[in-house]
Design an enzyme around this catalytic site. Structure first.
Site: not given
Ligand code: GNR
Ligand code: NI
Length: 172
Positions: A45, A50, A94-95, A136-137, A140
């Site tokens: 995601g 980001q 999270c990236l 999660h997205e 953000h």
């Molecule tokens: O790549 C991602 N893996 C992930 C694993 C578990 C729960 C959420 C994520 S999202 C993350 C990519 C990211 O930072 N998206 O904002």
């Molecule tokens: Ni993230």
């Protein structure tokens, strides 16, 4: 075009993002860039803040089976319209917080409404990893990171590690 991913702490990762109004070619190009950046990372995601764009746009693809068809989803103005009482815990990453992982508990199922790349209203119920990822997205877009769910001490430790990582990257 691949875009650089911001690393926490960064003030842009804490902002409330603005809804998009008219879907333009510029916004579709943004979504394409986000998908390219996400697949390249690789991640499941990515949210526009980001890459420093403070608008309500997310992309995701949580298909993880090797060889399965990809399912790139682009969501403009995504909204959670219903959440299950049932909760589930995933180890999240999270990236924008590289190499740091922690368990986060969230509703196990969510119904999400959004505009697709053609401006059509969509609604779908997600569960499993998809449910975790879409929440999660959307977090953000509200300036919230998964570490905000952790105890303050754990969060502070991770933030310090990221400050150090950013200093090292700036010197390299
Ligand atoms: O790549 C991602 N893996 C992930 C694993 C578990 C729960 C959420 C994520 S999202 C993350 C990519 C990211 O930072 N998206 O904002
Ligand atoms: Ni993230």
């Amino acid at each position: 075009m691949k875009r650089p991913i911001l690393i926490h702490p960064d003030p842009r990762l804490k902002k409330l993002c603005t809804p998009v109004d008219d879907l333009s070619d510029e916004l579709r190009t943004l979504a394409d860039d986000m998908l390219e950046t996400m697949y390249d990372a690789p991640g499941i995601g990515l949210a526009a803040p980001q890459i420093g764009v403070l608008q309500r746009v997310i992309v995701l693809d949580c298909v993880k089976e090797e060889g399965a068809a990809p399912r790139p989803l682009v969501m403009f103005n995504p909204q959670i319209v219903a959440s299950s009482d049932e909760m589930s815990t995933y180890e999240e990453g999270c990236l924008s917080i590289p190499d740091q992982y922690a368990d986060v508990e969230r509703p196990a199922q969510v119904k999400v409404a959004w505009l697709d790349r053609d401006g059509n209203a969509q609604e779908e119920e997600f569960d499993g990893l998809w449910a975790t990822c879409v929440q999660h997205e959307i977090d953000h877009l509200d300036g919230k990171l998964f570490i905000d769910y952790l105890k303050p001490l754990r969060r502070q430790m991770i933030t310090r590690k990221m400050q150090k990582l950013k200093r090292e990257r700036a010197r390299a």
